[in-house]
Design an enzyme around this catalytic site. Structure first.
Site, PDB file in Angstrom:
ATOM      1  N   ASP A   1      -5.552  -0.201   6.366  1.00 52.39           N
ATOM      2  CA  ASP A   1      -4.199  -0.145   5.810  1.00 52.39           C
ATOM      3  C   ASP A   1      -3.239  -0.192   6.997  1.00 52.39           C
ATOM      4  OD1 ASP A   1      -1.692   0.654   4.992  1.00 52.39           O
ATOM      5  OD2 ASP A   1      -2.372   2.404   3.864  1.00 52.39           O
TER       6      ASP A   1
ATOM      7  N   CYS B   1       3.899  10.919   0.202  1.00 52.15           N
ATOM      8  CA  CYS B   1       2.717  10.300  -0.431  1.00 52.15           C
ATOM      9  C   CYS B   1       1.422  10.618   0.318  1.00 52.15           C
ATOM     10  CB  CYS B   1       2.871   8.789  -0.569  1.00 52.15           C
ATOM     11  SG  CYS B   1       4.233   8.303  -1.625  1.00 52.15           S
TER      12      CYS B   1
ATOM     13  N   GLN C   1       1.799   1.002   8.449  1.00 50.91           N
ATOM     14  CA  GLN C   1       2.504   1.527   9.624  1.00 50.91           C
ATOM     15  C   GLN C   1       2.027   0.840  10.895  1.00 50.91           C
ATOM     16  OE1 GLN C   1       5.016   3.490   9.274  1.00 50.91           O
ATOM     17  NE2 GLN C   1       4.671   4.030   7.125  1.00 50.91           N
TER      18      GLN C   1
ATOM     19  N   LYS D   1       8.447  -3.155   6.108  1.00 51.73           N
ATOM     20  CA  LYS D   1       8.442  -2.197   7.222  1.00 51.73           C
ATOM     21  C   LYS D   1       8.454  -2.942   8.554  1.00 51.73           C
ATOM     22  CE  LYS D   1       5.629   1.162   4.690  1.00 51.73           C
ATOM     23  NZ  LYS D   1       6.535   2.135   4.073  1.00 51.73           N
TER      24      LYS D   1
ATOM     25  N   HIS E   1      -2.452   7.508   2.994  1.00 49.31           N
ATOM     26  CA  HIS E   1      -1.319   7.446   2.078  1.00 49.31           C
ATOM     27  C   HIS E   1      -1.887   7.299   0.668  1.00 49.31           C
ATOM     28  CE1 HIS E   1       2.142   5.485   0.094  1.00 49.31           C
ATOM     29  NE2 HIS E   1       2.903   5.913   1.089  1.00 49.31           N
TER      30      HIS E   1
END
Lengths: 144, 418
Positions: free
Chosen positions: B210, B375, B213, B236, B132
């Site tokens: 990261d 993104c 998600q 999220k 991303h």
């Protein structure tokens, strides 16, 4: 230029409002816009230059203005069909009018057709960006 | 506390899960909302909304150093949230949890701190090609500012090839940091983080993941994996917006200097000198987002109370339905989902139709999906695409919603090409 035979901007706008408001269902309004997009000739690839891109649209929208006699003629294109339809609708509305007429005209169709409420803010921004670009062209040709 | 755990069969349990999310009852354009934009942000359970509200109704006061009851209550909520997050991701110590503004903020903070104490001109940071923008741009900024080099790891559909490529890239480029996504927000592809961490450990390359998600769809154990850094957002993960987490493994606490300065992060201040507090406080300058922490705490507790694992297993089941159903829609193609491990995210594109047009019409039909570049422009450019329509699922989605979405997609394509 035979002034009397030309429909005024306000009258043309009313026709556009009537056309769109004929449909109760928003899907039908979109179908109408999509059809406008499909019928629009667009621009040849060679004319789709970056300086014609309207900033603020989610998809790429090109808007071109040319002066024919006293009046401006707008042509437009987009890589997406709905913006193409909307741009074509606006181009048709404003084509055939002098820069002075365009600058004096305050469009109300965005509110009156519910487009403003119905489009998401980013899409509404795209629409107002097209309208703003029309005004900029009119201003440029008026002073030119 | 437990919610919905004794309810069977599964569809009844999903119905019970749904009843905890007030937004699922609303309509858009006169139709019931079908919310399939969970990878952008999740809906919030009532417990989370109430926790934020209760915080402001009852406990609001500034945290730390407060000598009164409300300050104490506020500090307790804030530190309880830190403990809950530490447990959730398997951190060995509570002080390894740093609260930030979100994933992007976490990665920015980390990049800044590393640039001051660890990375030097010419150092290589190894990223994956699926990142991303939030895990590209902070490193690009370092590359422009101090001349670090970015190398991108190709991500094949087959995990073995990914691991092999990682070994080769480490051998060839000798990176000083491996910074990769846990799972792609575009395709849903889950990277073999466990095996990659093993390789990174062998070569002694520090590793940042990261988890924006990934944390939503996996039980992660950062200590067991031996990760150095893990970043994610609350919003999220069913929590409030505006708060996120940067996990910093303890061994880095003496290496990484503070990245923001002000109140709350000091040990002692004089007009001409300052000494800093210990982690986590030295990384948290200023008044933190305590209401956000209260909400995040409620989100973690909510997930435990529904037996989150069952939600995660159900998401995978729903993903299989989604992939099978979407494959049957004429005129579209799916990105990936051809063998590797995936989170419940499916990106589709129609070669003859603009993704923007699809999303507009699907929105009219009540389906919330995301259209655009998500993104992830570099990877899309590599595929020769400008954008996709992304369908992302959560455990409160149903098979009926997935089928309705596929049908809306089909009808939209017919309208646009007919």
């Amino acid at each position: 230029m035979p002034e009397v035979q030309r429909m005024g901007l306000a009258e043309k706008e009313q026709q556009l409002i009537d056309d769109l408001n004929m449909f109760d269902e928003w899907m039908d309004k979109y179908q109408f816009i999509i059809d406008m997009g499909k019928e629009s000739e667009g621009l040849p690839d060679a004319e789709k230059t970056d300086d014609l891109l309207v900033k603020g649209c989610q998809s790429r929208v090109w808007l071109k203005a040319e002066k024919v006699g006293d009046v401006l003629v707008f042509r437009s294109d987009s890589d997406a069909i709905i913006p193409k339809g909307i741009a074509a609708m606006i181009a048709r509305l404003y084509s055939g009018h002098t820069p002075e007429e365009i600058l004096a005209f305050r469009p109300t169709f965005v509110e009156k057709t519910g487009l403003a409420q119905h489009l998401t803010p980013t899409r509404a921004n795209g629409l107002s960006a097209i309208l703003k670009r029309i005004q900029q062209y009119a201003l440029a040709y008026k002073t030119a | 506390m437990s919610y919905c755990v004794d309810i069977s069969p599964l569809d009844k349990r999903v119905e019970c899960w749904r009843s905890h999310f007030p937004q699922l009852r609303r309509k858009v354009h006169g139709r019931p909302l079908v919310y399939l934009d969970n990878a952008a942000t999740s809906l919030k359970p009532r417990d989370v909304i109430e926790a934020v509200q209760q915080y402001y109704l009852r406990d609001n006061a500034n945290v730390h150093r407060a000598n009164h009851a409300l300050g104490h209550a506020s500090t307790t909520v804030y530190e309880d949230a830190r403990k809950a997050v530490a447990q959730l991701i398997g951190a060995a110590a509570t002080q390894e949890i740093i609260f930030t503004g979100g994933t992007t903020d976490s990665i920015n903070a980390l990049a800044t701190a590393l640039s001051k104490s660890y990375l030097q001109r010419g150092d290589v940071v190894l990223l994956s090609e699926l990142e991303h923008h939030s895990n590209i741009v902070p490193w690009l900024e370092l590359s422009q500012r101090m001349g670090i080099q970015l190398v991108y790891l190709p991500i094949a559909e087959d995990d073995d090839r990914v691991v092999k490529a990682l070994e080769e890239h480490i051998e060839r480029h000798r990176p000083r940091l491996l910074a990769v996504t846990h799972a792609s927000n575009l395709t849903g592809r889950v990277l073999p983080i466990e095996r990659m961490a093993e390789v990174a450990r062998q070569y002694e390359v520090p590793m940042m993941v990261d988890g924006a998600q990934g944390v939503v769809h996996h039980r992660i154990d950062v200590a067991k994996l031996g990760l150095d850094f893990y970043a994610f957002s609350s919003h999220k993960l069913y929590g409030p917006m505006g708060i996120g987490v940067l996990y910093i493994r303890k061994k880095w606490h003496d290496v990484l200097p503070p990245f923001r300065f002000g109140g709350g992060m000091i040990d002692e201040v004089d007009y001409q000198s300052v000494s800093y507090a210990q982690a986590p406080y030295k990384y948290e300058a200023g008044t933190p987002h305590v209401a956000g922490a209260a909400g995040l705490l409620a989100a973690v507790r909510f997930l435990e109370s529904i037996h989150w694992e069952e939600g995660l297993a159900y998401e995978q089941q729903l993903l299989r339905v989604a992939v099978d159903t979407l494959r049957k829609v004429d005129g579209i193609r799916l990105l990936g989902h051809e063998g590797g491990q995936y989170d419940p995210i499916v990106s589709v594109y129609a070669p003859k139709v603009h993704h923007y047009d699809l999303a507009v019409l699907m929105d009219q039909m009540g389906v919330a999906v995301r259209a655009g570049h998500h993104c992830v422009q570099p990877y899309l450019k590599k595929l020769g695409l400008k954008g996709t329509v992304r369908i992302s699922l959560a455990f409160y989605n149903t098979e009926e919603e997935v089928e309705y979405c596929a049908d809306a997609l089909k009808r939209s394509i017919q309208i646009l090409t007919g």
